[in-house]
Design a protein around this motif. Structure first.
Motif, short mmCIF file in Angstrom:
data_model
loop_
_atom_site.label_atom_id
_atom_site.label_comp_id
_atom_site.label_asym_id
_atom_site.label_seq_id
_atom_site.Cartn_x
_atom_site.Cartn_y
_atom_site.Cartn_z
N LYS A 30 0.83 -1.20 0.00
CA LYS A 30 0.00 0.00 0.00
C LYS A 30 0.87 1.25 0.00
N LYS A 31 0.36 2.31 -0.64
CA LYS A 31 1.06 3.59 -0.65
C LYS A 31 1.04 4.21 0.75
N SER A 32 2.01 5.07 1.02
CA SER A 32 2.13 5.65 2.36
C SER A 32 0.89 6.45 2.75
N GLU A 33 0.21 7.06 1.77
CA GLU A 33 -0.99 7.85 2.06
C GLU A 33 -2.06 7.02 2.75
N TYR A 34 -2.00 5.73 2.53
CA TYR A 34 -2.97 4.82 3.12
C TYR A 34 -2.91 4.86 4.65
N TYR A 35 -1.75 5.13 5.18
CA TYR A 35 -1.53 5.12 6.63
C TYR A 35 -1.42 6.53 7.23
N THR A 36 -1.42 7.54 6.38
CA THR A 36 -1.14 8.89 6.86
C THR A 36 -2.24 9.90 6.50
N TYR A 37 -3.31 9.44 5.85
CA TYR A 37 -4.35 10.37 5.38
C TYR A 37 -5.19 10.89 6.55
N PRO A 38 -5.28 12.20 6.70
CA PRO A 38 -6.06 12.77 7.83
C PRO A 38 -7.56 12.72 7.54
N ARG A 39 -8.33 12.12 8.41
CA ARG A 39 -9.77 11.98 8.21
C ARG A 39 -10.51 13.12 8.89
N TYR A 40 -10.38 14.31 8.33
CA TYR A 40 -11.09 15.47 8.87
C TYR A 40 -12.59 15.25 8.89
N ASP A 41 -13.09 14.50 7.92
CA ASP A 41 -14.54 14.29 7.82
C ASP A 41 -15.11 13.50 8.98
N MET A 42 -14.26 12.76 9.71
CA MET A 42 -14.75 11.94 10.82
C MET A 42 -14.64 12.64 12.17
N LEU A 43 -14.01 13.80 12.20
CA LEU A 43 -13.83 14.51 13.47
C LEU A 43 -15.15 14.89 14.13
N ARG A 44 -16.14 15.23 13.32
CA ARG A 44 -17.40 15.72 13.90
C ARG A 44 -18.17 14.64 14.67
N TYR A 45 -17.78 13.38 14.52
CA TYR A 45 -18.45 12.30 15.24
C TYR A 45 -17.78 11.96 16.57
N VAL A 46 -16.67 12.62 16.86
CA VAL A 46 -15.94 12.34 18.09
C VAL A 46 -16.58 13.10 19.26
N PRO A 47 -17.04 12.42 20.30
CA PRO A 47 -17.63 13.12 21.45
C PRO A 47 -16.61 14.05 22.11
#
Length: 240
Positions: A30-47
């Motif tokens: 797998k390319k390095s981005e696979y392990y380093t991509y920031p998931r900004y879209d999932m932050l809003r679900y974090v309590p």
């Protein structure tokens, strides 16, 4: 037609299961981005009130870093990562990083401990995600949550290719990632969590397409199929 497609899914999953028992996936491809991509879209679900968090498939720790920055305070963080190279990077961010298969490491985690457990595009890579989810119930506090993102097999590009072009080909990344062992729709995701002993507190499509093609596709579905607009679904769940 759609019943036959379901049979195809189950057959492919079965043969991949038998194959992988002897020949594990090579995630080093797998390319390095696979392990380093920031998931900004999932932050809003974090309590906002969490204090102890575990991320399964934490990569280099980038999502835990985003959580800490968003909360503007420190939290106790744990991570499980299959790849040693990225686990080593994660140790500069995450307090406790364990390397290996999550199925083998979960029994060693403390019971009734985590406020939040994260799976960002991970469950579809597991041989038995139901068992993993069930095993993690005892690791959550009574008010603990699981958040995850899961690719949508009924995304319009995949659905069109399969139904009208008989196209099923694995790719380096995305919904047809060659390391995916499971394929999910919005209904099967909900069933997975229900069968594993969880209530779904929040469920929605994310990564919505800007294409007009799904609108045309929906005509063939008699205006059903609103799920085909989304590449992924986000889930927030709590244990029953």
């Amino acid at each position: 037609m759609f019943t036959n497609i379901t049979h195809v899914y189950h057959s492919i999953n079965y043969f991949k299961y038998i194959y992988l028992k002897s020949f594990p996936m090579d995630y080093a491809e797998k390319k390095s981005e696979y392990y380093t991509y920031p998931r900004y879209d999932m932050l809003r679900y974090v309590p906002q009130d969490i204090s102890k968090v575990l991320e399964i498939g934490c990569g280099n720790g980038v999502f835990i870093k985003l959580i800490k920055e968003n909360l503007k305070r420190d939290i106790e963080s744990w991570g499980i990562e299959l790849m040693e190279e990225y686990a080593e990077e994660a140790r500069s961010i995450i307090d406790n990083v364990q390397v290996g298969k999550c199925e083998e490491l979960i029994p060693n985690l403390p019971d009734n401990y985590f406020d939040l457990i994260i799976f960002n595009d991970v469950l579809e890579h597991l041989l038995d995600p139901k068992s993993v989810l069930m095993d993690l119930k005892g690791k959550l506090t009574n008010k603990g949550k699981i958040i995850c993102s899961i690719p949508n097999m009924r995304y319009h590009e995949n659905l069109f290719g399969l139904v009208f072009k008989s196209h099923w080909e694995y790719e380096d990344s995305g919904i047809m990632d060659f390391t995916h062992l499971k394929f999910y729709t919005h209904k099967s995701i909900k069933k997975l969590f229900s069968d594993s002993g969880y209530n779904i507190d929040h469920f929605e499509g994310i990564s919505k397409t800007k294409s007009l093609k799904p609108y045309l596709f929906r005509l063939l579905l008699f205006f059903g199929g609103s799920d085909i607009f989304y590449k992924q679904f986000a889930v927030v769940a709590s244990k029953r």
